[in-house]
Design a protein around this motif. Sequence first.
Motif, short mmCIF file in Angstrom:
data_model
loop_
_atom_site.label_atom_id
_atom_site.label_comp_id
_atom_site.label_asym_id
_atom_site.label_seq_id
_atom_site.Cartn_x
_atom_site.Cartn_y
_atom_site.Cartn_z
N HIS A 8 0.81 -1.15 -0.09
CA HIS A 8 -0.15 -0.03 0.04
C HIS A 8 0.94 1.21 0.11
O HIS A 8 2.17 1.35 0.53
N PRO A 9 0.22 2.48 -0.55
CA PRO A 9 1.11 3.70 -0.59
C PRO A 9 1.41 4.39 0.77
O PRO A 9 0.80 4.11 1.56
N CYS A 10 2.55 5.10 0.90
CA CYS A 10 2.94 5.68 1.82
C CYS A 10 3.29 7.03 1.25
O CYS A 10 4.16 7.40 0.27
N LEU A 11 2.69 8.05 1.84
CA LEU A 11 2.71 9.36 1.47
C LEU A 11 3.40 10.46 2.28
O LEU A 11 3.08 10.31 3.39
N TRP A 12 4.46 11.20 1.65
CA TRP A 12 5.32 11.86 2.55
C TRP A 12 4.95 13.32 2.33
O TRP A 12 4.97 14.04 1.15
N VAL A 27 -14.07 12.80 1.53
CA VAL A 27 -14.35 12.95 0.38
C VAL A 27 -14.58 11.36 -0.29
O VAL A 27 -15.59 11.37 -1.19
N PHE A 28 -13.75 10.22 0.17
CA PHE A 28 -14.17 8.97 -0.11
C PHE A 28 -15.20 8.04 0.86
O PHE A 28 -14.78 8.13 1.89
N PRO A 29 -15.74 7.18 0.01
CA PRO A 29 -16.70 6.40 0.93
C PRO A 29 -15.83 5.25 1.54
O PRO A 29 -14.72 4.95 0.98
N ASP A 30 -16.47 4.39 2.47
CA ASP A 30 -15.56 3.43 3.02
C ASP A 30 -14.29 3.88 3.48
O ASP A 30 -13.46 3.17 3.11
N ASN A 63 -11.61 4.23 0.73
CA ASN A 63 -12.42 3.29 -0.09
C ASN A 63 -12.10 1.87 -0.06
O ASN A 63 -11.89 1.06 -0.99
N GLY A 64 -11.72 1.68 1.23
CA GLY A 64 -10.95 0.30 1.39
C GLY A 64 -9.69 -0.15 1.43
O GLY A 64 -9.16 -1.27 1.47
N VAL A 65 -8.93 0.96 0.81
CA VAL A 65 -7.58 0.55 0.39
C VAL A 65 -6.72 1.31 1.61
O VAL A 65 -6.80 2.57 2.00
N PRO A 66 -5.87 0.65 2.28
CA PRO A 66 -4.82 1.10 3.26
C PRO A 66 -4.11 2.20 2.83
O PRO A 66 -3.32 1.88 1.72
N PHE A 67 -3.70 3.14 3.39
CA PHE A 67 -2.59 4.04 3.05
C PHE A 67 -1.86 4.41 4.26
O PHE A 67 -2.26 4.38 5.51
#
Length: 155
Positions: A8-12, A27-30, A63-67
């Motif tokens: 999964h992505p990691c954002l700096w 903004v995103f559901p779930d 939306n169900g995706v881990p970040f």
Amino acid sequence: MAELAPIHPCLWFDSQAREAMEYYVSVFPDSRLDRIDEYPDEKLDEHFTGMSGKVLNGQFTLNGVPFTCLDGGPLFTFNESISFMVSCADQDEIDYYWSKLSHVPESEQCGWCKDRFGLSWQVVPANMGELTRTPAQIRVMMRQKKIVIAELENA
């Protein structure tokens, strides 16, 4: 065979990780904030001064995706070479996500936009491949900023 670790992505972020997480989950559901670990109060070294209360490790789900994200200072910034695709069911979804994610008009092209944190997104119809099969459709798409499905269908 051992189970593969999820990727999964990691954002700096410079210093806006908490604000970005809160915005994206609105903004995103779930979506949800899962965890926020902050930098300690004491000075860590010459590169990490004034980080008290900033995000050392933020975990959230879109939306169900881990970040994962962090506040790391201005050393690294986002650019267009990495973007996240939002596959939309219809024009209403495209319009919704575009209104929430596009904040840099000069960065808009072919369904790509940049949000207020500098992160690039592709807001496109889920059936984009079907809508760009002919040279005429591709020419129309290349002139669009936000994707307008009807224009591609009529090309």
